[in-house]
Design an enzyme around this catalytic site. Sequence first.
Site, PDB file in Angstrom:
ATOM      1  N   ASN A  17       0.821  -1.490   0.111  1.00  0.00           N
ATOM      2  CA  ASN A  17       0.458   0.162  -0.210  1.00  0.00           C
ATOM      3  C   ASN A  17       1.012   1.418  -0.005  1.00  0.00           C
ATOM      4  OD1 ASN A  17       0.961  -0.639   2.558  1.00  0.00           O
ATOM      5  ND2 ASN A  17      -0.902   0.378   3.468  1.00  0.00           N
ATOM      6  N   ILE A  18       0.287   2.119  -0.839  1.00  0.00           N
ATOM      7  CA  ILE A  18       1.224   3.903  -0.639  1.00  0.00           C
ATOM      8  C   ILE A  18       0.264   4.366  -0.495  1.00  0.00           C
ATOM      9  CG2 ILE A  18       2.554   5.288  -2.759  1.00  0.00           C
ATOM     10  CD1 ILE A  18       2.503   2.899  -3.980  1.00  0.00           C
ATOM     11  N   GLU A  59      -3.011  -4.479  -3.016  1.00  0.00           N
ATOM     12  CA  GLU A  59      -3.810  -5.039  -4.094  1.00  0.00           C
ATOM     13  C   GLU A  59      -3.721  -5.154  -5.301  1.00  0.00           C
ATOM     14  OE1 GLU A  59      -4.634  -4.474  -0.750  1.00  0.00           O
ATOM     15  OE2 GLU A  59      -6.040  -6.553  -0.434  1.00  0.00           O
TER      16      GLU A  59
END
Length: 143
Positions: free
Chosen positions: A42-43, A55
């Site tokens: 995740n960013i 994802e």
Amino acid sequence: MKHDELVKLALKAKEFAYAPYSKFKVGAAILTDDGEVFTGCNIENSSYSLTICAERVAIFKAYSTGKRKFKSIAIVSDAKNYTSPCGACRQVLMDLAGEELEVILTNSKGRKKILKLKELLPLPFSSKDLKTKGGIIHGHHRV
Ligand code: THU
């Protein structure tokens, strides 16, 4: 490739998570039908809604190199509970990987739960729905 190997790669990707706001680090690893693995983390963004989940990073990386068929995706975090893909990711995975995608959920105890994407997103909206005109597909009324 074994489920545990895919989980291991997701765990490695989690280390690259950029999550200064939530502190909730997520890693994902998606396996293509030809045996390649693409990972994601995740960013987050200071404008919170611009955050992207692990994802989607993983499947977008795969798509951007021309991959179109997938077997499974593993998702990891540091949470005690199983980390399950958010609604937005379920929709993206449904469109780009399809309902038969195997989704490997994990928890911090190292347990796994394996489901098909269609179990996580029943009655999906998909490209098929865009082919309809006035509620009719190929001459048949939709239910
Ligand atoms: N997140 C993911 O990357 N994948 C999930 O399956 C659940 C949520 C991220 C988004 C955000 O950066 C943080 O986790 C907290 O929601």
